[in-house]
Scaffold this motif. Structure first.
Motif, mmCIF file in Angstrom:
data_model
loop_
_atom_site.group_PDB
_atom_site.id
_atom_site.type_symbol
_atom_site.label_atom_id
_atom_site.label_comp_id
_atom_site.label_asym_id
_atom_site.label_seq_id
_atom_site.Cartn_x
_atom_site.Cartn_y
_atom_site.Cartn_z
ATOM 1 N N ARG A 1 0.858 -1.191 0.000
ATOM 2 C CA ARG A 1 0.000 0.000 0.000
ATOM 3 C C ARG A 1 0.892 1.238 0.000
ATOM 4 O O ARG A 1 1.956 1.260 0.643
ATOM 5 C CB ARG A 1 -0.931 0.021 1.225
ATOM 6 C CG ARG A 1 -1.915 -1.117 1.292
ATOM 7 C CD ARG A 1 -2.813 -1.207 0.046
ATOM 8 N NE ARG A 1 -3.478 0.045 -0.290
ATOM 9 C CZ ARG A 1 -4.658 0.420 0.226
ATOM 10 N NH1 ARG A 1 -5.270 -0.362 1.103
ATOM 11 N NH2 ARG A 1 -5.204 1.560 -0.144
ATOM 12 N N LEU A 2 0.432 2.243 -0.711
ATOM 13 C CA LEU A 2 1.192 3.472 -0.872
ATOM 14 C C LEU A 2 0.487 4.621 -0.154
ATOM 15 O O LEU A 2 -0.650 4.956 -0.498
ATOM 16 C CB LEU A 2 1.348 3.799 -2.358
ATOM 17 C CG LEU A 2 1.957 2.681 -3.227
ATOM 18 C CD1 LEU A 2 1.905 3.077 -4.693
ATOM 19 C CD2 LEU A 2 3.384 2.381 -2.794
ATOM 20 N N ILE A 3 1.153 5.194 0.824
ATOM 21 C CA ILE A 3 0.612 6.348 1.536
ATOM 22 C C ILE A 3 1.135 7.634 0.907
ATOM 23 O O ILE A 3 0.414 8.629 0.758
ATOM 24 C CB ILE A 3 0.983 6.296 3.023
ATOM 25 C CG1 ILE A 3 0.465 4.990 3.640
ATOM 26 C CG2 ILE A 3 0.415 7.503 3.754
ATOM 27 C CD1 ILE A 3 -1.031 4.790 3.500
ATOM 28 N N ASN A 4 2.412 7.628 0.542
ATOM 29 C CA ASN A 4 3.035 8.747 -0.164
ATOM 30 C C ASN A 4 3.653 8.219 -1.455
ATOM 31 O O ASN A 4 3.833 7.004 -1.619
ATOM 32 C CB ASN A 4 4.122 9.391 0.706
ATOM 33 C CG ASN A 4 3.566 9.924 2.009
ATOM 34 O OD1 ASN A 4 2.690 10.783 2.009
ATOM 35 N ND2 ASN A 4 4.057 9.400 3.133
ATOM 36 N N ASN A 5 3.974 9.110 -2.347
ATOM 37 C CA ASN A 5 4.591 8.722 -3.619
ATOM 38 C C ASN A 5 6.078 8.453 -3.394
ATOM 39 O O ASN A 5 6.843 9.384 -3.141
ATOM 40 C CB ASN A 5 4.395 9.848 -4.636
ATOM 41 C CG ASN A 5 4.909 9.465 -6.020
ATOM 42 O OD1 ASN A 5 5.594 8.475 -6.191
ATOM 43 N ND2 ASN A 5 4.567 10.279 -7.012
ATOM 44 N N PRO A 6 6.528 7.200 -3.497
ATOM 45 C CA PRO A 6 7.941 6.907 -3.221
ATOM 46 C C PRO A 6 8.865 7.149 -4.406
ATOM 47 O O PRO A 6 10.084 7.191 -4.245
ATOM 48 C CB PRO A 6 7.911 5.410 -2.882
ATOM 49 C CG PRO A 6 6.800 4.877 -3.745
ATOM 50 C CD PRO A 6 5.759 5.968 -3.790
ATOM 51 N N PHE A 7 8.290 7.322 -5.604
ATOM 52 C CA PHE A 7 9.120 7.279 -6.804
ATOM 53 C C PHE A 7 10.069 8.462 -6.992
ATOM 54 O O PHE A 7 11.219 8.255 -7.399
ATOM 55 C CB PHE A 7 8.252 7.092 -8.043
ATOM 56 C CG PHE A 7 7.640 5.728 -8.141
ATOM 57 C CD1 PHE A 7 8.444 4.607 -8.254
ATOM 58 C CD2 PHE A 7 6.270 5.564 -8.114
ATOM 59 C CE1 PHE A 7 7.892 3.341 -8.337
ATOM 60 C CE2 PHE A 7 5.700 4.301 -8.201
ATOM 61 C CZ PHE A 7 6.517 3.179 -8.310
ATOM 62 N N PRO A 8 9.674 9.706 -6.731
ATOM 63 C CA PRO A 8 10.627 10.808 -6.985
ATOM 64 C C PRO A 8 11.942 10.664 -6.236
ATOM 65 O O PRO A 8 13.014 10.814 -6.826
ATOM 66 C CB PRO A 8 9.846 12.047 -6.538
ATOM 67 C CG PRO A 8 8.413 11.683 -6.746
ATOM 68 C CD PRO A 8 8.339 10.223 -6.367
#
Length: 249
Positions: free
Chosen positions: A89-96
């Protein structure tokens, strides 16, 4: 920039929750999502329901972790290839931050900090297993995990777990992807070892985090225990005495 590969084993509800996370967080860096249905199942959402391309790949026969993601990779178009479990599950965007750190370090694969739903840091970043470390784990003297805290600087690690791995596409291709001789376990350890041997690094980034809502029933299943044992044997057969030199913890 990023192709996301998700494999479902009758987990369509989790897949749809994860796809909804990607929509909610407005991840413009995700150029496509490939969802492999490893066993027959229905998925209620349709590709057109999302602002990014979603392709549903249906297997005629069940395949292993590596085979499924390798097959998805052959259709991938992104500069980065993200292997993601459906129970993430993704709470914040981890990609940047992952892309930034990975580009700076020229890492072949980079992973965020993985936490449980209660906020505990999981053992998803570890040293390569050797006989002494396995014996220590058996007797409760540690499991080889790296110790770090949320927000720490990115660091080189021996290997990162397969529930979330962000590969540079060219490096995943260069090492031939996952070894499909592993059916379910140790594919992640093996590919990290091969990346290190190829001259690329493996990076853990505690500044980014994802939640792993793990299902642990497989630990009590004899079939899964057999797969785990066979994968362990294959891993040692491939890498015994030939593990790469990696930076000190």
């Amino acid at each position: 920039m990023i192709t996301v590969s998700i494999v479902s084993h009758g987990q369509s509800t989790l897949v749809e929750q994860l796809l909804a996370d990607l929509v909610r967080l407005d991840m413009s860096m995700v150029t496509e999502v490939l969802v492999t249905l490893n066993i027959p199942e229905d998925i209620s959402s349709k590709p057109g329901d999302y602002p990014y391309p979603v392709r549903i790949l249906r297997n005629t026969a069940a395949r292993g972790f590596g085979a499924n993601h390798n097959a998805a990779f052959r259709q991938a178009e992104g500069e980065w290839f993200c292997v993601m479990n459906p129970d993430i599950r993704l709470i914040n965007n981890p990609f940047p931050i992952l892309i930034e750190e990975g580009a700076y370090d020229s890492a072949g694969v980079i992973a965020p900090m993985v936490v449980t739903p209660s906020g505990m840091i999981e053992d998803s970043v570890r040293c390569f297993p050797v006989l002494t470390s396995l014996a220590a784990k058996l007797f409760g003297h540690g499991d080889g995990r790296y110790l770090f805290a949320a927000g720490d600087e990115a660091f080189a690690a021996d290997w990162v777990a397969g529930m979330f791995m962000l590969f540079r596409t060219e490096d995943f291709r260069a090492v031939g992807g996952f070894d499909e001789g592993f059916f379910l376990y140790y594919e992640d350890v093996d590919i990290c070892a091969r990346l290190w041997k190829s001259g690329r690094s493996v990076l853990a980034c505690p500044k980014a985090s994802v939640i792993h809502d793990a299902r642990r029933s497989s630990r009590r299943n004899l079939r899964y225990m057999k797969w785990h044992a066979l994968s362990l044997i294959r891993y040692f057969w491939k890498h015994w005495g030939r593990l790469p030199q990696t930076p000190e913890q």
